[in-house]
Motif scaffolding. Structure first.
Motif, short mmCIF file in Angstrom:
data_model
loop_
_atom_site.label_atom_id
_atom_site.label_comp_id
_atom_site.label_asym_id
_atom_site.label_seq_id
_atom_site.Cartn_x
_atom_site.Cartn_y
_atom_site.Cartn_z
N ILE A 192 -0.20 40.38 25.49
CA ILE A 192 0.56 39.49 26.37
C ILE A 192 1.68 40.27 27.04
CG2 ILE A 192 0.09 37.35 25.08
CD1 ILE A 192 2.91 37.66 23.83
N SER A 193 2.14 39.74 28.18
CA SER A 193 3.31 40.27 28.89
C SER A 193 4.36 39.17 28.92
CB SER A 193 2.95 40.68 30.31
OG SER A 193 2.00 41.74 30.28
N ILE A 194 5.65 39.56 28.79
CA ILE A 194 6.72 38.56 28.68
C ILE A 194 7.84 38.90 29.67
CG2 ILE A 194 8.41 37.46 27.15
CD1 ILE A 194 6.67 38.33 24.78
N GLY A 195 8.24 37.88 30.43
CA GLY A 195 9.42 37.99 31.28
C GLY A 195 10.55 37.18 30.67
N VAL A 196 11.72 37.80 30.55
CA VAL A 196 12.85 37.18 29.85
C VAL A 196 14.00 36.95 30.81
CG1 VAL A 196 14.50 37.40 27.96
CG2 VAL A 196 12.18 38.32 27.70
N LYS A 197 14.58 35.74 30.76
CA LYS A 197 15.80 35.44 31.50
C LYS A 197 16.83 34.90 30.52
CE LYS A 197 18.77 34.42 34.72
NZ LYS A 197 19.54 35.46 35.42
N GLN A 198 17.90 35.63 30.28
CA GLN A 198 18.97 35.21 29.38
C GLN A 198 20.08 34.56 30.19
OE1 GLN A 198 19.57 37.63 26.01
NE2 GLN A 198 21.73 37.12 25.79
N VAL A 199 20.34 33.27 29.92
CA VAL A 199 21.33 32.51 30.69
C VAL A 199 22.62 32.49 29.89
CG1 VAL A 199 21.82 30.35 31.88
CG2 VAL A 199 19.46 31.13 31.63
N ASN A 200 23.53 33.42 30.22
CA ASN A 200 24.78 33.52 29.47
C ASN A 200 25.93 34.00 30.34
OD1 ASN A 200 24.02 36.12 29.85
ND2 ASN A 200 23.91 36.68 27.68
N LYS A 201 25.82 33.79 31.63
CA LYS A 201 26.83 34.27 32.55
C LYS A 201 27.41 33.11 33.32
CE LYS A 201 27.50 38.45 35.23
NZ LYS A 201 26.83 39.56 35.92
N LYS A 202 28.72 33.01 33.36
CA LYS A 202 29.41 31.95 34.10
C LYS A 202 30.46 32.56 35.00
CE LYS A 202 29.14 27.33 32.45
NZ LYS A 202 29.92 26.16 32.17
N PHE A 233 24.22 24.03 28.97
CA PHE A 233 24.86 25.28 29.38
C PHE A 233 26.00 25.00 30.35
CE2 PHE A 233 25.17 28.67 32.56
CZ PHE A 233 25.61 29.71 31.76
N GLN A 234 25.75 24.10 31.28
CA GLN A 234 26.78 23.77 32.27
C GLN A 234 27.98 23.07 31.63
OE1 GLN A 234 24.42 21.54 35.21
NE2 GLN A 234 24.95 23.14 36.68
N LYS A 235 27.69 22.16 30.68
CA LYS A 235 28.77 21.33 30.11
C LYS A 235 29.49 22.00 28.95
CE LYS A 235 29.59 16.52 28.78
NZ LYS A 235 28.97 15.21 28.58
N TYR A 236 28.73 22.65 28.06
CA TYR A 236 29.32 23.19 26.83
C TYR A 236 29.26 24.71 26.74
CZ TYR A 236 28.58 18.32 25.48
OH TYR A 236 28.57 16.95 25.44
N ASP A 237 28.74 25.35 27.79
CA ASP A 237 28.64 26.80 27.79
C ASP A 237 27.72 27.32 26.68
OD1 ASP A 237 29.18 29.17 29.01
OD2 ASP A 237 31.05 29.56 27.95
N GLU A 238 26.67 26.53 26.38
CA GLU A 238 25.72 26.94 25.35
C GLU A 238 24.65 27.83 25.99
OE1 GLU A 238 24.03 23.74 23.15
OE2 GLU A 238 25.97 22.87 22.59
N ASN A 239 24.62 29.10 25.60
CA ASN A 239 23.69 30.06 26.18
C ASN A 239 22.26 29.78 25.72
OD1 ASN A 239 26.00 31.23 27.18
ND2 ASN A 239 26.13 32.76 25.55
N PHE A 240 21.30 30.16 26.57
CA PHE A 240 19.90 30.01 26.17
C PHE A 240 19.06 31.08 26.85
CE2 PHE A 240 20.14 27.50 30.03
CZ PHE A 240 18.91 27.66 30.65
#
Length: 536
Positions: free
Chosen positions: A492-502, A394-401
């Protein structure tokens, strides 16, 4: 009576000529002149025709001297010479000339008897050259040649054979072929039987060892006079180097067959493979040859890997990588693979050679280290490694996850009331259900007792929430009874963190904490929920 004699002469293969005294002018000639020389009677009896003119000039010089001997004798047989026919073909003839007198002292005329001997001359010539060729071949042949009587007695040997055995011909002549020092005792009786067989008219072909260190390919051929074998020709081809090469090749083949190797054509169809490769895969060679390697393909391999493989090797480059395969009976094995293109003299790819290193044992050890023993999905240790890799990309190529943290609702109550064995079964069911509802390229981990994590490469916004809800519903639809839960079934319960902000100012710990906070919110809001952490 005279007419009958003339009729005989006219039909005879010999030409009869009567010359005018002391000249080459023809006074009389038989009708068969047309058959022999293609001239008509009128043409040769014409005053302008001279027999001398149709004799080959080179030959005439010889027979002219011989004709002078007629002065001292009444008859002479001339050396064969060539005459030119009307159709411009030279033929060879044999001639006998005689003097005839009206009385004992007065010469009257000369008669000649001419026969066409072209066939005989050509046969002699051919025989001469044939003998010359045979002698040249015999003397200079690279093969060892010996001539034997039918009883095996040596009559003659060529130069190559004598040099090979380091003997003079006189040392071996009149010896029995088997009773010589180049055969060992065990072979002498075999040679004797071979000679006997050949003397009965059979062609005998075999390999023999000479002087305990050389090898020859020996052929014994019978030579016939009508229906009787009169000679045996032994021809030996020195195959020592070929045998040594064959031994080396067999040795190399043994080494190769112990390695994991396969060769395919440029379409990927297997042409050859080693014994070790067959043993590893569980297939016989005839089951692999003619097939493509996809019969070994394991479903866990991604199509992208095979696409990269083919794009690399078709550009005449070597591909290196690790592949998971399956044996004939379905067992998984891992190989480290090097595939090299093989080109013809023009640089065009004609085949590929694949060399494998069986890394199944190492892979199993590694898999054990990164696999949760109970649920058979990845463990916390592997989560830390993959999470780090995702963060770097993500840091190097801006690949979101996307990072998801999942917790089984009211799991303690399930364990306490249904027992730990039932609790373990639930953990297994949840783990496999999560895995089955994700792509092959996604990761699912067990990172704690009833806590799971998921890492997904994703570009589209809000897709992560759709995926999370799909997973939540999949667990709900398992319909596992949980009387001590608000929903009376397992959730089940799910917590989501979308890493797509720079620019992203947070580190991995902060990202994990954000997903954990989202999970807490999902639980706080009634469980069996998905909650996404949004950066503010």
């Amino acid at each position: 009576m005279q007419n009958r004699y003339l009729e005989y002469f006219n039909e005879s293969p010999s030409l009869f000529i009567k010359f005018k005294s002391n000249s080459n002018k023809i006074e009389y000639i038989t009708n068969n002149v047309t058959t022999l020389l293609d001239y008509t009677l009128d043409e040769v009896l014409d005053s302008s025709f001279s027999f001398e003119n149709i004799i080959h000039k080179g030959d005439y010089k010889v027979i002219k001297k011989e004709l002078e001997e007629l002065n001292s004798s009444n008859e002479i047989e001339l050396s064969p010479y060539r005459v030119l026919t009307k159709n411009s073909n030279y033929i060879w003839v044999k001639e006998i000339r005689k003097k005839f007198y009206d009385n004992k002292t007065n010469e009257n005329h000369i008669c000649s008897y001419i026969s066409n001997i072209t066939k005989e001359i050509n046969l002699k010539k051919n025989l001469f050259y044939t003998n010359k060729i045979i002698k040249t071949v015999y003397d200079n042949s690279v093969h060892l040649i010996a001539l034997l009587k039918p009883n095996g007695t040596l009559i003659k040997a060529n130069k190559t054979a004598l040099e090979f055995i380091n003997k003079d011909e006189k040392e071996i002549i009149n010896k029995k072929f088997w009773d010589t020092n180049w055969w060992d005792e065990s072979q002498k009786q075999i040679i004797k039987k071979d000679i006997k067989k050949a003397s009965k008219g059979n062609l005998v072909h075999s390999e023999k060892k000479v002087f305990d260190e050389y090898y020859i390919e020996l052929t014994i051929k019978p030579v016939y006079d009508e229906n009787r074998v009169i000679y045996l020709v032994c021809e030996g081809k020195d195959i020592t180097q070929a045998k040594k090469k064959e031994k080396r090749i067999n040795h190399y083949n043994e080494i190769i067959n112990k390695q994991l190797i396969s060769i395919t054509n440029k379409e990927g169809v297997i042409k050859e493979c080693s014994d070790a490769f067959c043993e590893l895969t569980g297939y016989d060679k005839n089951e692999l040859v003619g097939k493509k390697h996809n019969i070994l393909k394991h479903s866990n391999n991604s199509d992208e890997k095979y696409k990269d493989l083919w794009e690399t090797i078709t550009l005449n480059k070597t591909w290196k990588g690790k592949l998971k395969n399956k044996t004939k009976d379905g067992r998984a094995f891992w190989v480290e693979n090097i595939i090299t293109p093989n080109c013809d003299e023009n640089g065009n790819i004609e085949s590929y050679t694949a060399i494998y290193n069986n890394i199944t044992r190492n892979k199993k050890i590694k898999e054990k280290l990164i696999t949760d023993e109970l649920t058979n999905i990845y463990n916390r240790r592997y989560f830390n490694k993959i999470f780090k890799k995702y963060y770097k990309r993500f840091q190097k190529y801006d690949e979101n996850f996307v990072l998801m943290i999942i917790d089984i609702d009211y799991f303690k109550q399930y364990n306490d009331n249904y027992g730990h064995l039932k609790g373990d079964e639930v953990l297994k069911d949840v783990a496999q259900t999560l895995k089955l509802n994700l792509r092959k390229c996604d990761y699912v981990f067990r990172i704690g007792g009833e806590e799971f994590a998921i890492l997904i490469s994703i570009n589209k916004h809000n897709v992560s929430k759709i995926i999370a809800n799909k997973l939540k519903e999949a667990i709900y639809n398992l319909n596992i009874t949980h009387e001590f839960s608000f929903y009376k079934r397992l959730t089940i319960s799910i917590g989501v963190k979308q890493v797509n902000k720079k620019p992203l100012l947070k580190n991995k710990i902060e990202i994990f904490n954000d997903a954990d906070k989202a999970l807490y919110k999902a639980k706080q809001n009634g469980r069996n929920r998905v909650f996404t952490f949004l950066d503010t």
